[in-house]
Design a protein around this motif. Structure first.
Motif, PDB file in Angstrom:
ATOM      1  N   CYS A   8      88.708 -32.773  74.551  1.00  0.00           N
ATOM      2  CA  CYS A   8      87.475 -33.458  74.934  1.00  0.00           C
ATOM      3  C   CYS A   8      87.134 -33.120  76.376  1.00  0.00           C
ATOM      4  CB  CYS A   8      87.614 -34.974  74.759  1.00  0.00           C
ATOM      5  SG  CYS A   8      88.906 -35.738  75.752  1.00  0.00           S
ATOM      6  N   THR A  12      81.852 -36.923  82.805  1.00  0.00           N
ATOM      7  CA  THR A  12      81.373 -38.251  82.431  1.00  0.00           C
ATOM      8  C   THR A  12      79.861 -38.156  82.247  1.00  0.00           C
ATOM      9  OG1 THR A  12      83.123 -39.285  83.740  1.00  0.00           O
ATOM     10  CG2 THR A  12      81.240 -40.671  83.132  1.00  0.00           C
ATOM     11  N   ASP A  15      75.112 -40.847  79.345  1.00  0.00           N
ATOM     12  CA  ASP A  15      75.069 -41.729  78.177  1.00  0.00           C
ATOM     13  C   ASP A  15      76.448 -42.350  77.973  1.00  0.00           C
ATOM     14  OD1 ASP A  15      74.932 -42.939  75.682  1.00  0.00           O
ATOM     15  OD2 ASP A  15      73.752 -41.329  74.792  1.00  0.00           O
ATOM     16  N   TYR A  18      79.540 -41.635  75.002  1.00  0.00           N
ATOM     17  CA  TYR A  18      80.647 -40.689  74.958  1.00  0.00           C
ATOM     18  C   TYR A  18      81.943 -41.271  75.509  1.00  0.00           C
ATOM     19  CZ  TYR A  18      76.978 -37.539  73.583  1.00  0.00           C
ATOM     20  OH  TYR A  18      75.932 -36.961  72.904  1.00  0.00           O
ATOM     21  N   LEU A  21      83.131 -43.731  72.940  1.00  0.00           N
ATOM     22  CA  LEU A  21      83.738 -43.018  71.818  1.00  0.00           C
ATOM     23  C   LEU A  21      85.172 -42.635  72.150  1.00  0.00           C
ATOM     24  CD1 LEU A  21      83.483 -41.531  69.044  1.00  0.00           C
ATOM     25  CD2 LEU A  21      82.717 -39.532  70.368  1.00  0.00           C
ATOM     26  N   LEU A  45      85.990 -38.133  79.706  1.00  0.00           N
ATOM     27  CA  LEU A  45      86.477 -38.549  78.399  1.00  0.00           C
ATOM     28  C   LEU A  45      87.997 -38.460  78.339  1.00  0.00           C
ATOM     29  CD1 LEU A  45      83.413 -38.113  77.758  1.00  0.00           C
ATOM     30  CD2 LEU A  45      84.153 -37.393  75.496  1.00  0.00           C
ATOM     31  N   LEU A 104      86.712 -33.889  70.294  1.00  0.00           N
ATOM     32  CA  LEU A 104      85.620 -34.803  70.602  1.00  0.00           C
ATOM     33  C   LEU A 104      84.548 -34.016  71.358  1.00  0.00           C
ATOM     34  CD1 LEU A 104      88.031 -36.764  70.065  1.00  0.00           C
ATOM     35  CD2 LEU A 104      87.061 -38.236  71.809  1.00  0.00           C
ATOM     36  N   PRO A 105      83.418 -34.613  71.672  1.00  0.00           N
ATOM     37  CA  PRO A 105      82.422 -33.915  72.478  1.00  0.00           C
ATOM     38  C   PRO A 105      83.009 -33.413  73.797  1.00  0.00           C
ATOM     39  CG  PRO A 105      81.421 -35.816  71.465  1.00  0.00           C
ATOM     40  CD  PRO A 105      82.899 -35.902  71.170  1.00  0.00           C
ATOM     41  N   ARG A 136      77.461 -38.683  66.307  1.00  0.00           N
ATOM     42  CA  ARG A 136      76.041 -38.628  66.656  1.00  0.00           C
ATOM     43  C   ARG A 136      75.446 -37.225  66.507  1.00  0.00           C
ATOM     44  NH1 ARG A 136      74.170 -41.487  72.247  1.00  0.00           N
ATOM     45  NH2 ARG A 136      74.316 -43.610  71.491  1.00  0.00           N
ATOM     46  N   TYR A 138      76.655 -34.430  67.502  1.00  0.00           N
ATOM     47  CA  TYR A 138      76.859 -33.588  68.682  1.00  0.00           C
ATOM     48  C   TYR A 138      77.156 -32.137  68.305  1.00  0.00           C
ATOM     49  CZ  TYR A 138      78.658 -31.960  73.181  1.00  0.00           C
ATOM     50  OH  TYR A 138      78.859 -31.249  74.336  1.00  0.00           O
TER      51      TYR A 138
END
Length: 193
Positions: A8, A12, A15, A18, A21, A45, A104-105, A136, A138
Protein backbone atom coordinates in the motif's frame (compact mmCIF):
# COMPACT_ATOMS: atom_id res chain seq x y z
CA UNK A 1 -3.04 -17.84 5.69
CA UNK A 2 -1.06 -16.99 8.80
CA UNK A 3 0.62 -13.85 7.45
CA UNK A 4 -0.10 -11.59 4.50
CA UNK A 5 2.26 -9.16 2.83
CA UNK A 6 0.34 -5.91 2.49
CA UNK A 7 1.31 -3.56 -0.30
CA UNK A 8 0.00 0.00 0.00
CA UNK A 9 0.97 3.63 -0.31
CA UNK A 10 3.15 5.57 2.09
CA UNK A 11 1.31 8.75 1.07
CA UNK A 12 -1.68 10.27 2.85
CA UNK A 13 -4.31 11.19 0.24
CA UNK A 14 -6.65 14.09 0.94
CA UNK A 15 -9.67 11.77 0.90
CA UNK A 16 -9.87 10.12 4.36
CA UNK A 17 -11.42 7.02 2.78
CA UNK A 18 -7.98 5.57 2.05
CA UNK A 19 -6.59 5.89 5.58
CA UNK A 20 -9.86 4.52 6.96
CA UNK A 21 -9.58 1.58 4.56
CA UNK A 22 -6.02 0.84 5.72
CA UNK A 23 -7.11 1.00 9.36
CA UNK A 24 -10.02 -1.35 8.64
CA UNK A 25 -7.73 -3.83 6.89
CA UNK A 26 -5.20 -3.77 9.73
CA UNK A 27 -7.82 -4.26 12.43
CA UNK A 28 -9.65 -6.98 10.49
CA UNK A 29 -6.51 -8.98 9.82
CA UNK A 30 -5.51 -8.79 13.49
CA UNK A 31 -9.00 -9.86 14.57
CA UNK A 32 -8.79 -12.85 12.21
CA UNK A 33 -5.38 -13.80 13.61
CA UNK A 34 -3.57 -12.99 10.37
CA UNK A 35 -0.20 -11.29 10.77
CA UNK A 36 0.77 -8.28 8.67
CA UNK A 37 4.05 -8.08 6.80
CA UNK A 38 4.50 -4.65 5.25
CA UNK A 39 7.00 -1.98 4.25
CA UNK A 40 7.93 -0.94 7.79
CA UNK A 41 7.01 2.73 7.44
CA UNK A 42 5.13 4.96 9.85
CA UNK A 43 3.59 7.27 7.23
CA UNK A 44 0.46 7.17 5.08
CA UNK A 45 -1.52 3.99 4.55
CA UNK A 46 1.48 1.96 5.67
CA UNK A 47 1.50 3.55 9.11
CA UNK A 48 -2.29 3.39 9.39
CA UNK A 49 -2.47 -0.33 8.68
CA UNK A 50 0.36 -1.08 11.12
CA UNK A 51 -1.10 1.05 13.93
CA UNK A 52 -4.58 -0.45 13.53
CA UNK A 53 -3.30 -4.02 13.50
CA UNK A 54 -1.13 -3.39 16.56
CA UNK A 55 -4.01 -1.70 18.41
CA UNK A 56 -6.14 -4.79 17.73
CA UNK A 57 -3.43 -7.05 19.18
CA UNK A 58 -2.04 -8.28 15.86
CA UNK A 59 1.44 -9.21 14.75
CA UNK A 60 3.05 -6.61 12.48
CA UNK A 61 6.38 -7.25 10.80
CA UNK A 62 8.05 -4.41 8.93
CA UNK A 63 10.65 -4.83 6.19
CA UNK A 64 12.37 -1.58 5.30
CA UNK A 65 15.49 -0.60 3.35
CA UNK A 66 18.28 1.11 5.27
CA UNK A 67 17.88 4.27 3.19
CA UNK A 68 14.33 4.73 4.49
CA UNK A 69 15.47 4.10 8.07
CA UNK A 70 18.07 6.83 7.52
CA UNK A 71 15.27 9.12 6.27
CA UNK A 72 13.54 8.52 9.63
CA UNK A 73 10.34 7.02 8.23
CA UNK A 74 10.66 3.63 9.98
CA UNK A 75 7.90 2.57 12.39
CA UNK A 76 9.63 1.82 15.69
CA UNK A 77 6.71 0.17 17.51
CA UNK A 78 6.30 -3.03 15.48
CA UNK A 79 6.40 -6.67 16.53
CA UNK A 80 9.53 -6.98 14.38
CA UNK A 81 11.41 -4.61 12.11
CA UNK A 82 13.79 -6.06 9.52
CA UNK A 83 16.23 -3.57 7.99
CA UNK A 84 17.52 -4.70 4.58
CA UNK A 85 20.05 -3.21 2.14
CA UNK A 86 17.60 -2.47 -0.68
CA UNK A 87 14.32 -3.08 -2.45
CA UNK A 88 15.22 -6.47 -3.92
CA UNK A 89 15.95 -7.91 -0.48
CA UNK A 90 12.80 -6.26 0.85
CA UNK A 91 10.54 -7.98 -1.70
CA UNK A 92 12.29 -11.32 -1.19
CA UNK A 93 11.70 -11.10 2.56
CA UNK A 94 8.03 -10.17 1.99
CA UNK A 95 7.72 -13.40 0.02
CA UNK A 96 9.67 -15.48 2.56
CA UNK A 97 7.64 -14.25 5.56
CA UNK A 98 4.14 -14.36 4.01
CA UNK A 99 1.51 -16.83 2.85
CA UNK A 100 -0.05 -14.41 0.36
CA UNK A 101 -0.16 -10.81 -0.84
CA UNK A 102 -2.84 -8.12 -0.62
CA UNK A 103 -2.51 -4.86 -2.53
CA UNK A 104 -4.38 -1.79 -1.28
CA UNK A 105 -4.45 1.55 -3.10
CA UNK A 106 -1.01 3.01 -3.65
CA UNK A 107 1.38 4.43 -6.20
CA UNK A 108 4.44 3.31 -8.13
CA UNK A 109 6.08 1.40 -5.27
CA UNK A 110 2.85 -0.46 -4.62
CA UNK A 111 2.57 -1.31 -8.32
CA UNK A 112 6.17 -2.53 -8.38
CA UNK A 113 5.43 -4.89 -5.50
CA UNK A 114 2.17 -6.17 -6.99
CA UNK A 115 3.65 -6.85 -10.43
CA UNK A 116 6.65 -8.61 -8.95
CA UNK A 117 4.42 -10.85 -6.81
CA UNK A 118 2.41 -11.73 -9.95
CA UNK A 119 5.52 -12.26 -12.06
CA UNK A 120 7.10 -14.50 -9.42
CA UNK A 121 3.87 -16.54 -9.17
CA UNK A 122 3.81 -16.91 -12.95
CA UNK A 123 7.41 -18.11 -12.96
CA UNK A 124 6.92 -20.45 -10.00
CA UNK A 125 9.04 -18.65 -7.40
CA UNK A 126 6.04 -18.84 -5.06
CA UNK A 127 2.58 -20.41 -5.20
CA UNK A 128 0.81 -18.00 -2.85
CA UNK A 129 -2.37 -16.05 -3.64
CA UNK A 130 -1.97 -12.49 -4.95
CA UNK A 131 -4.95 -10.31 -4.02
CA UNK A 132 -6.00 -6.86 -5.19
CA UNK A 133 -8.39 -4.88 -2.99
CA UNK A 134 -10.27 -2.84 -5.57
CA UNK A 135 -12.00 -0.58 -3.04
CA UNK A 136 -14.15 2.12 -4.60
CA UNK A 137 -13.02 0.99 -8.05
CA UNK A 138 -9.49 2.33 -7.50
CA UNK A 139 -8.02 -0.45 -9.63
CA UNK A 140 -10.74 -0.76 -12.30
CA UNK A 141 -8.33 0.27 -15.06
CA UNK A 142 -5.64 -2.13 -13.84
CA UNK A 143 -8.16 -5.00 -13.80
CA UNK A 144 -9.19 -4.06 -17.35
CA UNK A 145 -5.51 -3.99 -18.37
CA UNK A 146 -5.02 -7.48 -16.89
CA UNK A 147 -7.93 -8.68 -19.04
CA UNK A 148 -6.44 -6.90 -22.07
CA UNK A 149 -3.11 -8.69 -21.60
CA UNK A 150 -4.97 -12.01 -21.58
CA UNK A 151 -7.11 -11.09 -24.58
CA UNK A 152 -4.10 -10.09 -26.68
CA UNK A 153 -2.14 -13.19 -25.64
CA UNK A 154 0.57 -11.79 -23.37
CA UNK A 155 -0.98 -13.52 -20.35
CA UNK A 156 -1.31 -17.28 -20.68
CA UNK A 157 -4.71 -18.84 -20.03
CA UNK A 158 -3.38 -20.82 -17.05
CA UNK A 159 -2.20 -17.57 -15.42
CA UNK A 160 -5.33 -15.44 -15.82
CA UNK A 161 -6.53 -16.32 -12.32
CA UNK A 162 -3.27 -15.34 -10.61
CA UNK A 163 -4.68 -11.89 -9.88
CA UNK A 164 -7.47 -12.31 -7.33
CA UNK A 165 -9.71 -9.26 -7.12
CA UNK A 166 -12.27 -8.24 -4.50
CA UNK A 167 -13.97 -4.94 -3.73
CA UNK A 168 -14.16 -5.69 0.01
CA UNK A 169 -11.58 -7.31 2.26
CA UNK A 170 -13.95 -10.13 3.27
CA UNK A 171 -14.66 -11.00 -0.37
CA UNK A 172 -10.99 -10.83 -1.25
CA UNK A 173 -9.87 -13.02 1.66
CA UNK A 174 -12.55 -15.60 0.82
CA UNK A 175 -11.36 -15.72 -2.79
CA UNK A 176 -7.73 -15.93 -1.73
CA UNK A 177 -8.60 -18.81 0.62
CA UNK A 178 -9.80 -20.78 -2.41
CA UNK A 179 -6.61 -20.13 -4.40
CA UNK A 180 -5.29 -23.09 -6.36
CA UNK A 181 -1.73 -22.68 -7.63
CA UNK A 182 -1.37 -22.74 -11.41
CA UNK A 183 1.24 -24.35 -13.60
CA UNK A 184 4.28 -22.07 -13.47
CA UNK A 185 6.30 -21.24 -16.56
CA UNK A 186 9.31 -23.17 -15.24
CA UNK A 187 7.25 -26.38 -15.36
CA UNK A 188 5.86 -25.89 -18.88
CA UNK A 189 7.06 -27.55 -22.04
CA UNK A 190 8.73 -25.25 -24.52
CA UNK A 191 5.82 -25.81 -26.92
CA UNK A 192 3.39 -24.37 -24.35
CA UNK A 193 5.36 -21.16 -24.03
Amino acid sequence: MKRLAIYCGSATPADPFYLDLAREVGATLATRGIGVVYGGGRLGLMGAIADAALAAGGEVIGVIPQALVDAEVAHRGLSELHVVPGMHQRKQLFTDLSDGFVTLPGGTGTMDELWEALSWAQLGYHADPVGLLNARGYYDHLVAFWAQMAQVGFLRAQHRDLLIVGDTLDTLLDRMGGHVPTQPIVRMDAGDL
